[in-house]
Design a protein around this motif. Structure first.
Motif, short mmCIF file in Angstrom:
data_model
loop_
_atom_site.label_atom_id
_atom_site.label_comp_id
_atom_site.label_asym_id
_atom_site.label_seq_id
_atom_site.Cartn_x
_atom_site.Cartn_y
_atom_site.Cartn_z
N GLY A 149 -9.02 14.26 -5.64
CA GLY A 149 -8.94 13.07 -6.47
C GLY A 149 -8.13 11.99 -5.77
N PRO A 150 -7.86 10.84 -6.46
CA PRO A 150 -7.14 9.72 -5.82
C PRO A 150 -5.79 10.11 -5.25
CG PRO A 150 -8.08 9.03 -7.92
CD PRO A 150 -8.27 10.50 -7.84
N TRP A 151 -4.99 10.82 -6.04
CA TRP A 151 -3.65 11.19 -5.57
C TRP A 151 -3.72 12.20 -4.44
CZ3 TRP A 151 0.00 8.00 -6.51
CH2 TRP A 151 -0.02 7.24 -7.68
N GLY A 152 -4.71 13.08 -4.51
CA GLY A 152 -4.90 14.01 -3.41
C GLY A 152 -5.26 13.30 -2.12
N LEU A 153 -6.05 12.21 -2.24
CA LEU A 153 -6.43 11.44 -1.05
C LEU A 153 -5.25 10.64 -0.50
CD1 LEU A 153 -9.93 10.10 -2.16
CD2 LEU A 153 -9.45 11.88 -0.47
N ILE A 154 -4.43 10.07 -1.39
CA ILE A 154 -3.23 9.35 -0.93
C ILE A 154 -2.31 10.32 -0.20
CG2 ILE A 154 -1.10 8.23 -1.69
CD1 ILE A 154 -2.70 6.83 -3.85
N ALA A 155 -2.14 11.52 -0.77
CA ALA A 155 -1.31 12.53 -0.12
C ALA A 155 -1.90 12.94 1.22
CB ALA A 155 -1.15 13.75 -1.03
N MET A 172 -6.18 2.51 1.03
CA MET A 172 -5.23 1.40 1.05
C MET A 172 -3.86 1.81 0.51
SD MET A 172 -6.94 -0.82 2.57
CE MET A 172 -5.70 -2.10 2.49
N GLY A 173 -3.85 2.74 -0.45
CA GLY A 173 -2.57 3.18 -1.01
C GLY A 173 -1.70 3.86 0.02
N SER A 174 -2.28 4.78 0.78
CA SER A 174 -1.50 5.49 1.80
C SER A 174 -1.05 4.54 2.90
CB SER A 174 -2.33 6.64 2.39
OG SER A 174 -3.54 6.15 2.96
N LEU A 175 -1.88 3.55 3.24
CA LEU A 175 -1.52 2.59 4.30
C LEU A 175 -0.34 1.73 3.88
CD1 LEU A 175 -2.06 1.14 6.97
CD2 LEU A 175 -3.77 -0.25 5.78
N ILE A 176 -0.36 1.20 2.68
CA ILE A 176 0.70 0.29 2.22
C ILE A 176 2.03 1.02 2.11
CG2 ILE A 176 1.50 -1.09 0.26
CD1 ILE A 176 -1.48 -1.76 -0.24
N ILE A 177 2.02 2.19 1.48
CA ILE A 177 3.27 2.96 1.29
C ILE A 177 3.91 3.28 2.64
CG2 ILE A 177 4.23 5.15 0.50
CD1 ILE A 177 2.08 5.10 -1.73
N LEU A 200 -9.71 -2.26 4.80
CA LEU A 200 -10.56 -2.89 3.78
C LEU A 200 -12.04 -2.64 4.08
CD1 LEU A 200 -8.62 -6.25 3.38
CD2 LEU A 200 -8.83 -4.45 1.65
N CYS A 201 -12.39 -2.63 5.37
CA CYS A 201 -13.77 -2.33 5.76
C CYS A 201 -14.10 -0.86 5.52
CB CYS A 201 -14.01 -2.70 7.22
SG CYS A 201 -13.84 -4.47 7.58
N PHE A 239 -1.48 4.61 16.89
CA PHE A 239 -1.77 6.03 16.72
C PHE A 239 -1.22 6.55 15.40
CE2 PHE A 239 0.37 10.15 17.09
CZ PHE A 239 -0.72 10.99 17.19
N ALA A 240 -0.09 6.00 14.98
CA ALA A 240 0.59 6.49 13.78
C ALA A 240 -0.16 6.18 12.50
CB ALA A 240 1.99 5.88 13.71
N TYR A 241 -1.12 5.27 12.54
CA TYR A 241 -1.79 4.83 11.32
C TYR A 241 -3.16 5.46 11.10
CZ TYR A 241 1.67 1.13 10.65
OH TYR A 241 2.83 0.43 10.42
N ILE A 242 -3.52 6.43 11.91
CA ILE A 242 -4.88 6.96 11.79
C ILE A 242 -5.08 7.77 10.52
CG2 ILE A 242 -5.17 6.98 14.27
CD1 ILE A 242 -4.81 9.96 14.26
N GLY A 243 -4.03 8.03 9.79
CA GLY A 243 -4.18 8.85 8.59
C GLY A 243 -5.09 8.26 7.53
N PHE A 244 -5.04 6.92 7.35
CA PHE A 244 -5.81 6.36 6.25
C PHE A 244 -7.31 6.48 6.48
CE2 PHE A 244 -5.84 2.52 8.88
CZ PHE A 244 -7.10 2.02 8.65
N ASP A 245 -7.76 6.44 7.74
CA ASP A 245 -9.19 6.60 7.96
C ASP A 245 -9.59 8.07 8.02
OD1 ASP A 245 -7.99 6.61 10.67
OD2 ASP A 245 -10.06 6.86 11.32
N ALA A 246 -8.61 8.97 8.25
CA ALA A 246 -8.90 10.39 8.12
C ALA A 246 -9.26 10.72 6.68
CB ALA A 246 -7.70 11.22 8.58
N VAL A 247 -8.74 9.92 5.74
CA VAL A 247 -9.08 10.09 4.33
C VAL A 247 -10.59 9.98 4.14
CG1 VAL A 247 -8.89 9.05 2.04
CG2 VAL A 247 -6.85 9.30 3.46
#
Length: 555
Positions: free
Chosen positions: A29-35, A265-270, A78-79, A238-246
């Motif tokens: 779910g959403p929170w699982g994806l943010i995590a 976007m949630g994981s990226l902003i936090i 965003l893309c 390199f440190a930001y690749i997590g959000f697209d791994a989602v």
């Protein structure tokens, strides 16, 4: 039908809604994806790459580098969010490219994603070994140095890095929901540790360590000054690749159209907020030059160095740590946190190969799903071996920069894909729309390419070599087995022409970059130089023959 065949959108949506024995289980779910995103983002960039980038490129201005990298991520994110809500299928940028730009471009991006996920896993595993060494030293223990470092750093191989890759691969084989549960617990622990480091370290920030904020350029492009700040942004990207791994877990998400944009976007902003504050404290507690001191394993454990400087400074400049317990507890948390990063990256990599295999571009073994666990277990086993070899024998700096350039290239193609999709399929249903199109995708393309241009030339050499290997695989296997190519003979002839031209162009580019790098390093990188020339010459000879002699025949 051929190399530029686009995968029909309705077929992708049908895949997303498949159920049964050979499909992936929907559990997130959403929170699982943010995590999941935070599990990948909070890790190597924060706990290892930050120190190397500050020491070698940016100094205290590494904080600005993180913001620049985050800006590029925001445009690309965003893309990604539009695509992930529109095409909720495993495969991330590979799948999006297949739907918008056709099979050949999809192959290129799918192959490039190996640099992002698999090689990224090796980077994190190398850093994990560095922190394990720091933990053992707190208890006056150590492994033989030959088993802690790669042959390039004077050792035999990195044994702890291999161990953690094997362990996380086995967890992934067990199941996505179990992996997500373990990851969620570790993410909570990592966030708590980051906050403790910030709160405790804030009072030990010394103003003099932030002066000068942007160290003067050494006279070499990319070493401090403005060019160093941008190069550092490209490295810590390199440190930001997590959000697209989602996005690779879209097919295992309960309601991807709503959950995917939130997760990305949630994981990226936090994480961006945490990164900048963390970098401020780390470079304030200890002078950035200290992160380059010591042996190769300590270079990937800068947080341990910072904690050792959280204390009272004597007249001779030595520091007595006031929180020795903090060092041990944070290192333990970092080790657990790194495990979750490796977990998410390996998950993303296996899902990309799962999608490519289902399309026939790779052997079917990569889309084989375990009858009980419902995971692509054979793909996991393959990358267990592949990533272990990289982690064991290739230095962390090298694989980290390879990951950064691969990630930036992937982001560029996703931004291009949004522009193409808006033109080709303006009426297709979108649960989330990228705002200000075409401005946002264009800014994403320019920002990512700008950072790529500032990466070291040897990183570009390795990227071109890797892409040439990928074109070889596509030429000899993918083009011949694609499920979307009905007329195999016509596709093979098209492959002879398109792939040959691409290989010839890339081979010439490889020679030029290798020569330029050889000149800039004054011949210090002779092995890479001669390998590049020989590798390019072999490709030019073979594919020139294919193009001029057999372009109208199936090979």
């Amino acid at each position: 039908m051929g190399l530029f065949t686009r995968k029909p959108l309705n077929e992708l949506l049908r895949e997303a809604n498949e159920s049964g024995e050979h499909t992936l289980k929907k559990t997130l779910g959403p929170w699982g994806l943010i995590a999941l995103g935070m599990g990948a983002i909070i890790g190597a960039g924060l706990f290892s790459i930050t120190g190397m980038a500050a020491a070698n490129y940016a100094g205290p201005s590494i904080m600005v580098s993180f913001l620049i990298a985050a800006l590029g991520c925001a445009f690309a994110g965003l893309c990604y969010a539009e695509f992930a809500s529109m095409i909720p299928v495993a495969g991330s940028a590979y799948t999006y490219s297949y739907a918008t730009m056709g099979e050949f471009i999809a192959w290129i991006i799918g192959w490039d994603l190996v640099l992002e996920y698999a090689v990224g896993s090796a980077t994190v595993a190398s850093s994990w070994a560095g922190y394990l060494n720091a933990l053992l030293s707190n208890f006056n223990m150590s492994l033989p140095p030959e088993l802690m470092t790669t042959p390039f750093d004077g050792g035999w191989f990195n044994l702890p890095a291999v161990f953690i890759v094997v362990l996380m691969s086995l967890v992934l084989i067990k199941g996505t929901s179990e992996s997500a549960f373990v990851n969620a617990i570790i993410v909570l622990l990592k966030v708590a540790i980051v906050l403790v480091f910030i709160i405790v370290g804030f009072k030990y920030v010394r103003t003099e360590n932030h002066i000068p904020f942007v160290p003067d350029n050494t006279g070499t492009f990319g070493e401090f000054g403005f060019s160093g700040m941008i190069r550092a942004a490209a490295v810590v990207f390199f440190a930001y690749i997590g959000f697209d791994a989602v996005s690779t877990a879209a097919q295992e998400t309960k309601n991807p159209k709503k959950a995917m944009p939130i997760g990305i976007m949630g994981s990226l902003i936090i994480c961006t907020v945490l990164y900048v504050i963390f970098a401020y404290v780390m470079t304030g507690v200890v002078n950035y030059k200290e992160f380059a001191a010591g042996d190769a394993s300590s270079h990937l454990a800068p947080v341990a160095i910072a904690i050792q400087n959280m204390g009272t400074m004597a007249a001779d400049g030595t520091v007595t740590p006031e929180y020795p317990w903090l060092n041990t507890s944070i290192i333990i948390a970092i080790l657990l946190g790194y495990a979750s990063v490796i977990l998410v990256l390996l998950l993303g990599q296996s899902r990309v190969f799962y999608s490519m295999s289902k399309d026939g571009l790779l052997p079917r073994v990569f889309s084989s799903v375990h009858p009980k666990f419902k995971t692509p277990y054979k793909a996991n086993l393959f990358f267990l071996l592949f990533v272990s070899v990289f982690a064991a024998f290739i230095p962390g700096r090298v694989v980290g920069e390879m990951t950064s350039i691969g990630t930036l290239f992937a982001f560029i193609l996703v931004c291009v894909g949004v522009l193409v999709m808006r033109k080709k399929m303006p009426d297709a249903p979108r649960a989330f729309k990228t705002p200000l199109v075409p401005l946002v995708p264009i800014l994403g393309i320019l920002t990512c390419f700008f950072m790529m241009a500032f990466l070291p030339l040897d990183t570009w050499v390795r990227l071109v070599v890797w892409m040439l290997i990928g074109l070889d695989v596509y030429f000899f296997y993918g083009a011949k087995h694609s499920l979307l190519s009905e007329d195999k003979i016509t596709t093979a002839m098209q492959a002879n022409k398109v792939v040959s031209i691409s290989v010839l162009i890339l081979s010439v580019v490889l020679i030029l970059i290798a020569i330029l790098h050889h000149i800039n390093t004054e011949g210090r990188d002779a092995i890479l130089y001669y390998f590049s020339l020989i590798f390019a010459a072999i490709h030019i000879g073979y594919f020139a023959y294919i193009y001029f002699m057999k372009k109208n025949k199936a090979v």
